[in-house]
Design a protein around this motif. Structure first.
Motif, mmCIF file in Angstrom:
data_model
loop_
_atom_site.group_PDB
_atom_site.id
_atom_site.type_symbol
_atom_site.label_atom_id
_atom_site.label_comp_id
_atom_site.label_asym_id
_atom_site.label_seq_id
_atom_site.Cartn_x
_atom_site.Cartn_y
_atom_site.Cartn_z
ATOM 1 N N TYR A 1 -15.769 0.255 -0.864
ATOM 2 C CA TYR A 1 -14.729 0.269 0.936
ATOM 3 C C TYR A 1 -15.514 2.236 1.078
ATOM 4 C CZ TYR A 1 -11.974 -3.799 1.322
ATOM 5 O OH TYR A 1 -11.322 -5.156 0.914
ATOM 6 N N MET A 2 -16.149 1.937 2.144
ATOM 7 C CA MET A 2 -16.616 3.206 2.343
ATOM 8 C C MET A 2 -16.595 3.330 4.311
ATOM 9 S SD MET A 2 -17.810 4.311 -0.336
ATOM 10 C CE MET A 2 -18.626 5.588 -0.226
ATOM 11 N N LEU A 3 -15.581 5.168 4.569
ATOM 12 C CA LEU A 3 -15.439 5.217 5.676
ATOM 13 C C LEU A 3 -16.816 5.779 6.170
ATOM 14 C CD1 LEU A 3 -12.541 5.650 4.423
ATOM 15 C CD2 LEU A 3 -13.052 3.995 5.999
ATOM 16 N N GLN B 1 -0.448 8.420 5.938
ATOM 17 C CA GLN B 1 -0.831 8.521 4.482
ATOM 18 C C GLN B 1 -2.725 8.649 3.767
ATOM 19 O OE1 GLN B 1 0.597 5.726 1.448
ATOM 20 N NE2 GLN B 1 2.273 6.935 1.217
ATOM 21 N N ARG B 2 -2.294 9.611 3.139
ATOM 22 C CA ARG B 2 -3.605 10.347 3.354
ATOM 23 C C ARG B 2 -4.292 9.107 2.000
ATOM 24 N NH1 ARG B 2 -4.424 17.046 4.355
ATOM 25 N NH2 ARG B 2 -4.462 16.751 6.662
ATOM 26 N N PHE B 3 -5.565 8.812 2.107
ATOM 27 C CA PHE B 3 -6.194 8.030 1.061
ATOM 28 C C PHE B 3 -7.099 8.156 1.021
ATOM 29 C CE2 PHE B 3 -6.683 3.753 -1.148
ATOM 30 C CZ PHE B 3 -6.686 4.035 -2.110
ATOM 31 N N PHE C 1 0.679 -1.511 0.101
ATOM 32 C CA PHE C 1 -0.007 -0.413 0.381
ATOM 33 C C PHE C 1 0.858 1.441 -0.168
ATOM 34 C CE2 PHE C 1 -2.016 3.111 2.614
ATOM 35 C CZ PHE C 1 -3.328 3.407 1.704
ATOM 36 N N TYR C 2 1.815 1.261 0.622
ATOM 37 C CA TYR C 2 2.960 2.007 1.120
ATOM 38 C C TYR C 2 3.300 2.885 -0.011
ATOM 39 C CZ TYR C 2 6.331 5.336 3.533
ATOM 40 O OH TYR C 2 7.086 6.607 3.985
ATOM 41 N N MET D 1 -9.420 -0.715 5.933
ATOM 42 C CA MET D 1 -9.510 -0.582 4.394
ATOM 43 C C MET D 1 -8.300 -0.060 3.856
ATOM 44 S SD MET D 1 -9.033 2.731 2.249
ATOM 45 C CE MET D 1 -8.540 4.218 3.598
ATOM 46 N N LYS D 2 -6.992 0.458 4.361
ATOM 47 C CA LYS D 2 -5.915 0.632 4.063
ATOM 48 C C LYS D 2 -5.310 -1.183 3.563
ATOM 49 C CE LYS D 2 -4.751 5.775 4.920
ATOM 50 N NZ LYS D 2 -4.236 6.689 5.937
ATOM 51 N N LEU D 3 -4.960 -1.239 4.353
ATOM 52 C CA LEU D 3 -3.951 -2.714 5.207
ATOM 53 C C LEU D 3 -4.885 -3.567 3.588
ATOM 54 C CD1 LEU D 3 -2.156 -3.988 6.736
ATOM 55 C CD2 LEU D 3 -3.635 -4.718 8.393
#
Length: 679
Positions: free
Chosen positions: A323-325, A313-315, A273-274, A340-342
């Motif tokens: 994947y809604m937050l 990190q902003r994403f 991801f990074y 979500m990021k993972l």
């Protein structure tokens, strides 16, 4: 230096080698078998510490490396530690412990910066080390120090920055070895043949090993060097738990099941991801492997480095991904964001391999004949902690041991090694899991750790830097009190002490501990030395050039010693001549505005009229004005503080120069400080 002992060329990579001493001549096949037995013993004995460790990129590993040229066969390993520098220092601790547990082994370790252990102890390196005598001279026995080695400062250019210091260490081609868990340096003989056991030229690897085996008590490094390295690895193995961070994440059930079996895969997912690119994100427009509808709350263990990379990190996910937050004000917003990021990282890993890949790679690894003896050794060392065979916790530890064995003990070639994506897909196909059972565990999740360590105040950062440099303040003094009690004379006195040092083409030495050693300044010696550089002889007063004899004074320290009476008279004449020049220059500059750029003393005595008739007219033009001498100290401090203020809190020449001399200026409050002198 031998070809096979070149520095690691890959960025953020550490290489380590273990040599066997005494290295008697033996059959190569038998020697290979002996070294492979050592690899098995080492990896088994240190398995309880290495198995649960979460590596940033690659784990600690060892393999047999045949001899080449003058370098004998040895055990070799390489680890890419990436952004987590603690992985590298943990390996240093492991190597040190290996040489302590196996005293017949000598270890060598370096990274792409070269001898980073020497960089850590650069302030204390012995003075006799130079580019001509230092190769293969540094190693690691447990014996007490018998030979006191004189420590010194590494000389470097004006900015004294870490890259310059690193470059300096690399130029010296020093080599460090571990033996009996301690650091050793093979000393250079003061005179050729003074010590029969010391080579007059930089030793080769076999020579260094023989010296370490024959004279371990004579090559122990100084206490200051060993302390600098030990300070950096202090706290292990307990420090491993401190470097972890546990957080709640809202993840798909498949990822939860995978992380239960392979906790280390979290690092591969975070890195995916990074370091994502637009091509990677194409696979995350519509998730095929980890559907968002199966998400549940779970606890994930990160290293602090991995957690920081994921959080900072902003994403914004693609709307098509599902994947809604929740709103940022929601108490579980952080858990949803981390999950979500993972999930994106895991999906990227799986998208890089074919879903129909063959699992023959895994069977080739797990069928190794070394596995049975490795498992028996683990049971002998009580790795399973008395757990019942077949229980869930037993199977979990067994799964971790198998994974560790595949990656470190019986590491396959790159063509046979499974990628993280292939490993994830294999686990999803072979490990049964029930989403309902996983949801029941949500109510019993352990509390997550506080992440306040991500936010550092300037004072906390200064404290960390001081601790990293091995400096601790004896008293806790408030910032306001420090500013009120700060003495600016430290700046001028430190600069005088620096100028009084004799420099060479290698650089200028600085006081090693300015806070402990009082600053001394011999004004007479300094003026004598200054006069020989700038002042012409009386009979050559019209020439600005220096002859060869006067240039020779720059290469000798004898200029600061006592001179003969005749020479002293000559120096006094030169000084008087220089003063005459300076007086004439002052008279000429009095008609300009240059003098206004300098601060002068407030109260001075009138200058007596001693000039001849030719200067009477000039004196009348100036109205017999009084020439006030320049306050050198005040101008020096004012200019340095102005330069320091213009840095705006960043690193710069003023702060670097002063800090290298042990002078710590308080924070700049005013943009342009006003300097006043009180006499």
């Amino acid at each position: 230096m031998e070809e096979t002992m070149k520095l690691a060329t890959m960025e953020d990579t550490v290489e380590y080698r273990l040599f066997l001493i005494p290295d008697e001549s033996r059959d190569s096949d038998k020697h290979k078998e002996v070294l492979q037995k050592y690899i098995e013993r080492i990896m088994t004995q240190f398995a309880p510490m290495l198995v649960p460790y979460i590596w940033q990129n690659q784990p600690f590993n060892l393999k047999y490396k045949p001899g080449k040229g003058s370098v004998p066969a040895h055990m070799f390993g390489v680890t890419k530690f990436g952004d987590n520098i603690e992985d590298e220092w943990f390996i240093v601790y492991v190597i040190k412990q290996i040489t302590k547990e196996f005293p017949e082994l000598v270890a060598r370790i370096e990274d792409n910066d070269g001898e980073f252990l020497l960089i850590e102890a650069a302030d204390f390196l012995p003075k006799w080390l130079d580019p001509d005598n230092s190769t293969n001279r540094v190693s690691i026995p447990k014996f007490r120090k018998f030979v006191e080695m004189k420590s010194c400062c590494i000389t470097f250019i004006c900015t004294y920055s870490l890259p310059v210091l690193t470059m300096k260490i690399k130029m010296y081609h020093l080599q460090v070895f571990f033996h009996h868990g301690e650091l050793c340096i093979i000393p250079a003989p003061r005179t050729p043949g003074a010590e029969s056991w010391l080579p007059t030229t930089p030793p080769t690897i076999p020579q260094a090993l023989n010296i370490i085996a024959a004279h371990p008590e004579k090559i122990l490094a100084s206490e200051s060097i060993r302390a600098a390295v030990s300070r950096r690895i202090r706290g292990y193995p307990e420090k491993i738990q401190v470097s972890l961070h546990r957080a709640h994440c809202f993840l798909p059930a498949g990822i939860v099941a995978v992380l239960k079996q392979r906790p280390r895969l979290v690092s591969a997912a975070v890195q995916a991801f990074y370091l994502r690119d637009p091509i990677d994100l194409r696979a995350c427009r519509v998730f095929k492997t980890f559907l968002p509808e199966t998400r549940i709350m779970t606890s994930v263990t990160f290293t602090k480095c991995l957690y920081a990379q994921l959080v900072q990190q902003r994403f914004v996910p693609d709307r098509r991904s599902g994947y809604m937050l929740p709103p940022p004000s929601d108490p579980q917003y952080r858990a949803h964001e981390l999950g979500m990021k993972l999930a994106h990282g895991f999906e990227i890993l799986c998208s890089k391999c074919s879903p129909h890949f063959s699992d023959c790679k895994k069977s080739l690894v797990t069928a190794s004949p070394l596995w049975a003896s490795f498992l028996a050794s683990l049971k002998k060392d009580d790795y399973f902690k008395g757990l019942i065979e077949g229980s869930a916790q037993y199977r979990e530890r067994l799964e971790m041991a198998e994974n560790y064995f595949q990656l470190s003990v019986n590491r396959p070639e790159s063509s046979l090694a499974m990628s993280p994506g292939e490993e994830i897909l294999t686990l999803l196909q072979t490990i049964p899991f029930d989403i309902e059972d996983l949801k029941k565990e949500e109510a019993n999740l352990p509390p997550e750790d506080d992440d306040q360590w991500l936010d550092l105040s300037p004072d906390q950062l200064d404290q960390l830097l001081q601790e990293a440099a091995g400096k601790k303040e004896s008293e806790s003094i408030s910032k306001e009190e420090k500013e009120q009690n700060y003495d600016l004379t430290q700046v001028s006195e430190s600069m005088k002490a620096f100028i009084s040092k004799v420099s060479t083409h290698k650089g200028a030495e600085l006081p090693q501990e300015p806070s402990e050693a009082p600053i001394t300044f011999d004004a007479d010696s300094f003026l004598n030395y200054f006069d020989k550089i700038l002042g012409p002889r009386p009979h050559e007063s019209d020439s600005d050039d220096l002859d060869d004899e006067e240039f020779e004074c720059l290469d000798s320290d004898d200029d600061l010693e006592t001179h003969e009476p005749g020479e002293e008279a000559s120096l006094k004449g030169t000084l008087n001549n220089l003063k005459s020049y300076m007086a004439q220059m002052d008279q000429e500059l009095a008609h300009t505005c240059i003098g206004k750029s300098f601060t002068t003393r407030k109260q001075v005595e009138p200058v007596s009229q001693t000039t001849d008739n030719n200067s009477d007219e000039e004196d009348s033009d100036t109205g017999e004005s009084v020439m006030a001498p320049v306050d050198v100290d005040l101008n020096l401090v004012s200019n340095i503080l102005e330069s320091y203020s213009s840095q705006a809190g960043l690193a710069g020449p003023a702060s670097n120069l002063l800090q290298s001399m042990g002078v710590q200026l308080p924070d700049s409050i005013d943009h342009r400080p006003t300097i006043t002198r009180t006499d």
